[in-house]
Design a protein around this motif. Structure first.
Motif, PDB file in Angstrom:
ATOM      1  N   TRP A  29       6.850  -3.137   5.550  1.00  0.00           N
ATOM      2  CA  TRP A  29       6.187  -3.559   4.277  1.00  0.00           C
ATOM      3  C   TRP A  29       4.846  -3.088   4.490  1.00  0.00           C
ATOM      4  CZ3 TRP A  29       3.992  -9.015   3.525  1.00  0.00           C
ATOM      5  CH2 TRP A  29       3.926  -9.306   2.066  1.00  0.00           C
ATOM      6  N   PRO A  30       4.370  -2.679   3.151  1.00  0.00           N
ATOM      7  CA  PRO A  30       2.872  -2.068   3.204  1.00  0.00           C
ATOM      8  C   PRO A  30       2.165  -2.920   3.058  1.00  0.00           C
ATOM      9  CG  PRO A  30       4.092  -1.652   0.831  1.00  0.00           C
ATOM     10  CD  PRO A  30       5.178  -2.302   2.043  1.00  0.00           C
ATOM     11  N   TYR A  31       2.242  -4.113   2.905  1.00  0.00           N
ATOM     12  CA  TYR A  31       1.422  -5.350   2.905  1.00  0.00           C
ATOM     13  C   TYR A  31       1.494  -6.007   4.046  1.00  0.00           C
ATOM     14  CZ  TYR A  31       0.547  -4.652  -2.229  1.00  0.00           C
ATOM     15  OH  TYR A  31       0.017  -4.353  -3.551  1.00  0.00           O
ATOM     16  N   THR A  32       1.858  -5.876   5.095  1.00  0.00           N
ATOM     17  CA  THR A  32       1.910  -6.474   6.418  1.00  0.00           C
ATOM     18  C   THR A  32       0.579  -6.631   6.919  1.00  0.00           C
ATOM     19  OG1 THR A  32       4.422  -5.706   7.026  1.00  0.00           O
ATOM     20  CG2 THR A  32       2.908  -6.720   8.785  1.00  0.00           C
ATOM     21  N   PHE A  33       0.025  -5.359   7.262  1.00  0.00           N
ATOM     22  CA  PHE A  33      -1.348  -5.609   7.487  1.00  0.00           C
ATOM     23  C   PHE A  33      -2.214  -6.208   6.872  1.00  0.00           C
ATOM     24  CE2 PHE A  33      -5.696  -3.558   8.477  1.00  0.00           C
ATOM     25  CZ  PHE A  33      -5.549  -3.747   9.734  1.00  0.00           C
ATOM     26  N   ALA A  34      -2.588  -6.130   5.478  1.00  0.00           N
ATOM     27  CA  ALA A  34      -3.366  -6.853   4.480  1.00  0.00           C
ATOM     28  C   ALA A  34      -3.128  -8.325   4.710  1.00  0.00           C
ATOM     29  CB  ALA A  34      -3.210  -6.463   3.314  1.00  0.00           C
ATOM     30  N   VAL A  35      -1.870  -8.625   4.830  1.00  0.00           N
ATOM     31  CA  VAL A  35      -1.746 -10.236   5.092  1.00  0.00           C
ATOM     32  C   VAL A  35      -2.110 -10.761   6.307  1.00  0.00           C
ATOM     33  CG1 VAL A  35       0.297 -11.848   5.289  1.00  0.00           C
ATOM     34  CG2 VAL A  35       0.443 -10.343   3.503  1.00  0.00           C
ATOM     35  N   LEU A  36      -1.891  -9.842   7.319  1.00  0.00           N
ATOM     36  CA  LEU A  36      -2.379 -10.274   8.751  1.00  0.00           C
ATOM     37  C   LEU A  36      -3.853 -10.512   8.689  1.00  0.00           C
ATOM     38  CD1 LEU A  36       0.026  -8.245  11.026  1.00  0.00           C
ATOM     39  CD2 LEU A  36      -0.152 -10.919  10.486  1.00  0.00           C
ATOM     40  N   VAL A  37      -4.605  -9.514   7.917  1.00  0.00           N
ATOM     41  CA  VAL A  37      -6.012  -9.520   7.990  1.00  0.00           C
ATOM     42  C   VAL A  37      -6.307 -10.628   7.335  1.00  0.00           C
ATOM     43  CG1 VAL A  37      -8.004  -8.335   7.048  1.00  0.00           C
ATOM     44  CG2 VAL A  37      -6.330  -7.126   8.288  1.00  0.00           C
ATOM     45  N   SER A  38      -5.907 -10.926   6.060  1.00  0.00           N
ATOM     46  CA  SER A  38      -6.344 -12.152   5.212  1.00  0.00           C
ATOM     47  C   SER A  38      -6.277 -13.384   5.942  1.00  0.00           C
ATOM     48  CB  SER A  38      -5.699 -11.954   3.835  1.00  0.00           C
ATOM     49  OG  SER A  38      -4.216 -12.198   4.105  1.00  0.00           O
ATOM     50  N   VAL A  67       2.270  -7.014  -6.604  1.00  0.00           N
ATOM     51  CA  VAL A  67       1.016  -7.120  -7.383  1.00  0.00           C
ATOM     52  C   VAL A  67       0.502  -8.581  -6.913  1.00  0.00           C
ATOM     53  CG1 VAL A  67      -0.001  -7.617  -9.414  1.00  0.00           C
ATOM     54  CG2 VAL A  67       1.928  -5.712  -9.184  1.00  0.00           C
ATOM     55  N   ALA A  68       1.349  -9.521  -6.913  1.00  0.00           N
ATOM     56  CA  ALA A  68       0.693 -11.065  -6.432  1.00  0.00           C
ATOM     57  C   ALA A  68       0.351 -10.951  -4.833  1.00  0.00           C
ATOM     58  CB  ALA A  68       1.850 -11.824  -6.678  1.00  0.00           C
ATOM     59  N   THR A  69       0.899 -10.321  -4.153  1.00  0.00           N
ATOM     60  CA  THR A  69       0.588 -10.303  -2.867  1.00  0.00           C
ATOM     61  C   THR A  69      -0.720  -9.407  -2.587  1.00  0.00           C
ATOM     62  OG1 THR A  69       2.760 -10.249  -1.989  1.00  0.00           O
ATOM     63  CG2 THR A  69       1.035  -9.450  -0.434  1.00  0.00           C
ATOM     64  N   GLY A  70      -0.988  -8.514  -3.275  1.00  0.00           N
ATOM     65  CA  GLY A  70      -2.290  -7.559  -3.164  1.00  0.00           C
ATOM     66  C   GLY A  70      -3.423  -8.445  -3.740  1.00  0.00           C
ATOM     67  N   MET A  71      -3.194  -8.982  -4.839  1.00  0.00           N
ATOM     68  CA  MET A  71      -4.221  -9.912  -5.469  1.00  0.00           C
ATOM     69  C   MET A  71      -4.639 -11.269  -4.644  1.00  0.00           C
ATOM     70  SD  MET A  71      -5.373  -9.227  -8.330  1.00  0.00           S
ATOM     71  CE  MET A  71      -5.177  -8.326 -10.021  1.00  0.00           C
ATOM     72  N   ILE A  72      -3.628 -11.735  -4.105  1.00  0.00           N
ATOM     73  CA  ILE A  72      -3.934 -12.680  -3.078  1.00  0.00           C
ATOM     74  C   ILE A  72      -4.682 -12.386  -1.960  1.00  0.00           C
ATOM     75  CG2 ILE A  72      -2.824 -14.770  -1.480  1.00  0.00           C
ATOM     76  CD1 ILE A  72      -0.640 -14.846  -3.898  1.00  0.00           C
ATOM     77  N   ALA A  73      -4.143 -11.174  -1.077  1.00  0.00           N
ATOM     78  CA  ALA A  73      -4.857 -10.866   0.121  1.00  0.00           C
ATOM     79  C   ALA A  73      -6.290 -10.447  -0.214  1.00  0.00           C
ATOM     80  CB  ALA A  73      -4.199  -9.753   0.504  1.00  0.00           C
ATOM     81  N   PHE A  74      -6.517  -9.896  -1.313  1.00  0.00           N
ATOM     82  CA  PHE A  74      -7.780  -9.546  -1.878  1.00  0.00           C
ATOM     83  C   PHE A  74      -8.633 -10.683  -2.052  1.00  0.00           C
ATOM     84  CE2 PHE A  74     -10.679  -9.348  -5.466  1.00  0.00           C
ATOM     85  CZ  PHE A  74     -11.510  -8.432  -5.122  1.00  0.00           C
ATOM     86  N   VAL A  93       0.853   2.654  -2.859  1.00  0.00           N
ATOM     87  CA  VAL A  93      -0.292   3.010  -3.194  1.00  0.00           C
ATOM     88  C   VAL A  93      -1.171   2.046  -3.674  1.00  0.00           C
ATOM     89  CG1 VAL A  93      -1.928   4.591  -4.858  1.00  0.00           C
ATOM     90  CG2 VAL A  93       0.354   5.524  -4.031  1.00  0.00           C
ATOM     91  N   GLY A  94      -0.618   0.965  -4.412  1.00  0.00           N
ATOM     92  CA  GLY A  94      -1.336  -0.193  -4.734  1.00  0.00           C
ATOM     93  C   GLY A  94      -1.695  -0.950  -3.449  1.00  0.00           C
ATOM     94  N   ALA A  95      -1.032  -1.154  -2.541  1.00  0.00           N
ATOM     95  CA  ALA A  95      -0.975  -1.553  -1.280  1.00  0.00           C
ATOM     96  C   ALA A  95      -2.099  -0.897  -0.477  1.00  0.00           C
ATOM     97  CB  ALA A  95       0.288  -1.801  -0.548  1.00  0.00           C
ATOM     98  N   TRP A  96      -2.337   0.353  -0.588  1.00  0.00           N
ATOM     99  CA  TRP A  96      -3.469   0.992   0.142  1.00  0.00           C
ATOM    100  C   TRP A  96      -4.723   0.495  -0.208  1.00  0.00           C
ATOM    101  CZ3 TRP A  96      -3.743   7.075  -0.655  1.00  0.00           C
ATOM    102  CH2 TRP A  96      -4.868   7.718   0.009  1.00  0.00           C
ATOM    103  N   TYR A  97      -4.620   0.574  -1.841  1.00  0.00           N
ATOM    104  CA  TYR A  97      -6.037   0.268  -2.169  1.00  0.00           C
ATOM    105  C   TYR A  97      -6.396  -1.028  -2.122  1.00  0.00           C
ATOM    106  CZ  TYR A  97     -10.223   0.179  -5.605  1.00  0.00           C
ATOM    107  OH  TYR A  97     -11.136   0.109  -6.271  1.00  0.00           O
ATOM    108  N   ALA A  98      -5.620  -2.132  -2.292  1.00  0.00           N
ATOM    109  CA  ALA A  98      -5.833  -3.328  -1.877  1.00  0.00           C
ATOM    110  C   ALA A  98      -6.150  -3.690  -0.433  1.00  0.00           C
ATOM    111  CB  ALA A  98      -4.561  -4.330  -2.498  1.00  0.00           C
ATOM    112  N   THR A  99      -5.484  -3.218   0.517  1.00  0.00           N
ATOM    113  CA  THR A  99      -5.831  -3.159   1.791  1.00  0.00           C
ATOM    114  C   THR A  99      -7.202  -2.528   1.947  1.00  0.00           C
ATOM    115  OG1 THR A  99      -3.573  -3.219   2.401  1.00  0.00           O
ATOM    116  CG2 THR A  99      -5.122  -2.552   4.193  1.00  0.00           C
ATOM    117  N   ALA A 100      -7.552  -1.557   1.537  1.00  0.00           N
ATOM    118  CA  ALA A 100      -8.880  -0.864   1.776  1.00  0.00           C
ATOM    119  C   ALA A 100      -9.902  -1.861   1.316  1.00  0.00           C
ATOM    120  CB  ALA A 100      -8.922   0.485   1.214  1.00  0.00           C
ATOM    121  N   ILE A 101      -9.911  -2.210   0.147  1.00  0.00           N
ATOM    122  CA  ILE A 101     -10.867  -3.216  -0.330  1.00  0.00           C
ATOM    123  C   ILE A 101     -10.986  -4.500   0.346  1.00  0.00           C
ATOM    124  CG2 ILE A 101     -11.715  -4.434  -2.408  1.00  0.00           C
ATOM    125  CD1 ILE A 101     -12.076  -1.700  -2.906  1.00  0.00           C
TER     126      ILE A 101
END
Length: 353
Positions: A4-13, A90-97, A181-189
């Motif tokens: 899942w491309p958001y696994t890392f972003a969720v763990l970081v958040s 989309v919601a996952t990227g927004m919430i992690a950010f 790609v959306g996950a990439w940008y949300a994770t990077a920010i």
């Protein structure tokens, strides 16, 4: 979960969110939701996503179905192209950010408590003078660019960063159909907020305009100076009453203005955005770097640190979301059946820049 491309972003958040909660409880200072462009972040981000969604779907409906059938066309496009799977990404990227940003603002606010009065402005100012052959970079730029029109232009471009960041996150998440790609940008920010917080604690500084304000007395009042005064009032109020509504928002190293804008420009470059979009991104980065020195927000070392954070955020974000070049090559040429079984599935859509 690893695919899942958001696994890392969720763990970081979750990690930075838990860290902010821990220090909030330890210090006895309640968590605050910083207000900004269009109100609190939990209202601002969904509003931005909805506006961008409408901005993207209305022209499509007009083009496909004509002006007379705009509303039915919007319903058809929504039904055909916006399933719960896409909405969830989309919601996952927004919430992690959002979690990373709010945690960053609160942890930044604890700087004067956790790091007390340890500051390195003197050392970084001396480094600036060394790099500019005994001169202050701000004074050099003031002499070259003047202190009237350019001050207003750079101030506008600098403050524009405040709405630009959430808008670009919302735009990439909503408009780009390849969710990795959306996950990439949300994770990077999101990584910018985390790495920036770490840099604040490694090398605490106030920044030139707060440490040596006399170097900026020749500048006229502008949006940036108004923001500086607002931050200064907030800092005084926080020190007087940490439990109050104010947040301490002053920190120099590293420059997150530079890191976030560099992240955006670098992401647009590697993601294959249209040439004019990439050009705007790189030009905005150049003006941002100039503004940090001209207006007294940062030292040269702060900007260098910001560039390093931006590069690291894009590189890490690419790897953890499957967008690194070697990962893309592997999907195109997976190799043996065993390797194919281990590879993540290819997403059906390409970036819609």
């Amino acid at each position: 979960m690893l695919r899942w491309p958001y696994t890392f972003a969720v763990l970081v958040s979750v990690t930075i969110g838990a860290t902010a909660v821990y220090y909030s409880q330890t210090l006895g200072v309640g968590l605050k939701d910083p207000e900004g462009f269009l109100g609190p972040a939990y209202i601002r981000l969904p509003m931005i996503a909805l506006v961008i969604f409408a901005a993207g779907i209305v022209p499509q409906s007009i083009h496909r179905y004509g002006l007379r059938r705009v509303i039915p066309g919007m319903r058809t496009i929504t039904r055909d192209e916006w399933n719960w799977h896409r909405l969830g990404h989309v919601a996952t990227g927004m919430i992690a950010f959002y979690i990373c940003y709010v945690s960053y603002r609160n942890l930044k606010s604890y700087l004067p408590i956790l790091r007390e009065d340890t500051l390195y402005d003197k050392q970084l100012l001396e480094l600036d003078h060394f790099l500019f052959f005994g001169n202050n970079p701000a004074e050099v730029l003031h002499g070259m660019l003047g202190t009237s029109v350019m001050a207003q232009v750079l101030a506008v471009l600098y403050v524009l960063y405040l709405p630009v960041v959430p808008i670009t996150v919302g735009a990439v998440l909503v408009l780009v159909r390849d969710y990795t790609v959306g996950a990439w940008y949300a994770t990077a920010i999101s990584l910018n907020w985390v790495l920036g917080t770490i840099s604040y604690y490694i090398l605490p500084t106030l920044g030139p305009a707060f440490y040596q304000p006399q170097s900026y007395y020749d500048l006229p009042e502008n949006g940036a100076s108004a923001l500086q005064m607002s931050l200064l009032r907030g800092a005084f109020n926080f020190k007087e009453d940490p439990q109050g509504g104010s947040i301490f928002g002053i920190a120099g190293f590293a420059s997150l203005h530079v890191s976030v804008v560099f992240t955006a420009a670098l992401f647009l470059h590697y993601a294959g955005a249209a040439k004019w979009i990439r050009t705007v991104g790189w030009a905005y980065l150049g003006f941002t770097i100039m503004a940090t020195l001209y207006l007294g927000w940062h030292y040269v070392a702060d900007d260098v640190g910001g560039l390093l954070i931006g590069w690291a955020a894009v590189a890490i974000g690419a790897v953890v979301t499957g967008n690194a070049r070697w990962q893309k090559r592997r999907r195109i040429d997976p190799g043996t059946p065993e390797e194919m079984a281990e590879s993540p599935p290819t997403t059906p859509h390409s970036p819609a820049f």
